[in-house]
Write a protein that holds these residues in place. Structure first.
Motif, PDB file in Angstrom:
ATOM      1  N   THR A  48      37.450  36.186  98.337  1.00 44.49           N
ATOM      2  CA  THR A  48      36.797  35.409  99.382  1.00 44.49           C
ATOM      3  C   THR A  48      36.113  36.289 100.412  1.00 44.49           C
ATOM      4  O   THR A  48      35.313  35.801 101.206  1.00 44.49           O
ATOM      5  CB  THR A  48      37.824  34.504 100.091  1.00 44.49           C
ATOM      6  N   SER A  49      36.427  37.567 100.410  1.00 42.77           N
ATOM      7  CA  SER A  49      35.814  38.491 101.363  1.00 42.77           C
ATOM      8  C   SER A  49      35.744  39.887 100.765  1.00 42.77           C
ATOM      9  O   SER A  49      36.472  40.218  99.825  1.00 42.77           O
ATOM     10  CB  SER A  49      36.607  38.528 102.670  1.00 42.77           C
ATOM     11  N   ASN A  55      31.636  41.106  96.130  1.00 43.49           N
ATOM     12  CA  ASN A  55      32.992  40.659  96.511  1.00 43.49           C
ATOM     13  C   ASN A  55      33.918  40.596  95.296  1.00 43.49           C
ATOM     14  O   ASN A  55      34.717  39.677  95.140  1.00 43.49           O
ATOM     15  CB  ASN A  55      32.948  39.278  97.182  1.00 43.49           C
TER      16      ASN A  55
END
Length: 268
Positions: free
Chosen positions: A130-131, A97
């Motif tokens: 975060t993703s 990520n």
């Protein structure tokens, strides 16, 4: 120790940890595909000043396969330039990520008529997200910029057709995604590997302004795992003495199709 020094130390440690994690991933794909401490100037393809490095690589590939001609030399050079940046970008985004924000300053290591081994800037920037989607959205334009820079120089030196280079880049994205899926290097968002490869390949192509290979369309309709991506472009390896086409080579499939048609006609 001052707060600034503590912050710098923590930052350096973080970069080192990220590079170690990334190197652990790359070395599982290909032996020698790793961060190197130093690249000799004579073997360095510097992304910020790629003219000399690309010229050296073209010359080495020419010397290694003089019979193949310029069509092969330019495509082989292009493949050597993009495969490591593409793999690094996808691995860091899907597995960590992370977006490699300094990817456009990468240096590649030339070994004879091959390019393997890379060096990211020691002060290189990494962004945690975060993703995976956020990491992809951040790094895709950086990868695009890097590849366009390589393409511009290669075009100046070998008169490469830019649409063809971009089609090869799209194929490389799909092939690399497929490798990550089938080697189970990344966690898939859907259970069907072919569907995941198509979804993700389409996403990267859209973000990078590339056409999705028409050959990828059939990945959307399969219901079981096992359907593999068929490249649209050919690397022309068959032009080299003693070499044959890859298993997913469009030239090979076209040749097999002609042979089958000829056999059917003869049997009538």
């Amino acid at each position: 120790m001052s707060a600034t020094m503590l912050s710098d130390t923590a930052c350096n440690k973080n970069v080192q940890e990220i590079m170690q994690a990334l190197t652990n991933l790359t070395s599982t794909m290909v032996s020698g595909f790793t961060q190197v401490e130093q690249i000799e100037e004579s073997a360095c393809i510097d992304a910020e000043r790629p003219q000399q490095g690309i010229a050296q690589l073209v010359y080495a590939i020419e010397q290694g396969a003089p019979e193949a001609g310029m069509p092969f030399w330019r495509l082989r050079t292009w493949g050597m330039l993009i495969w490591q940046p593409v793999s690094l970008t996808l691995l860091s985004a899907y597995h960590l990520n992370i977006s490699l924000d300094s990817l456009d300053r990468i240096a590649l290591q030339q070994q004879h008529n091959y390019a393997i081994g890379f060096q990211l800037p020691k002060d290189g920037a990494f962004s945690h997200h975060t993703s995976t989607d956020k990491a992809i959205q951040t790094v895709a334009p950086i990868l695009k910029q890097l590849c366009e820079r390589y393409a511009k120089v290669l075009n100046e030196q070998t008169q490469a057709r830019l649409p063809l280079l971009m089609a090869v880049l799209a194929d490389t994205l799909f092939v690399t995604l497929e490798r990550l899926a089938y080697q189970e290097i990344v966690t898939l968002s859907v259970p069907n590997k072919a569907e995941w490869v198509y979804q993700q390949g389409q996403k990267w192509c859209q973000l990078m302004g590339l056409n999705v290979p028409k050959t990828a369309e059939r990945l959307r309709s399969v219901t079981i795992n096992g359907e593999r991506f068929q490249r649209k472009t050919c690397c022309l390896i068959y032009r080299c003495h003693g070499k044959s086409e890859c298993s997913n080579c469009p030239h090979l499939l076209a040749k097999q199709k002609r042979s089958n048609l000829a056999g059917a006609c003869d049997s009538q």
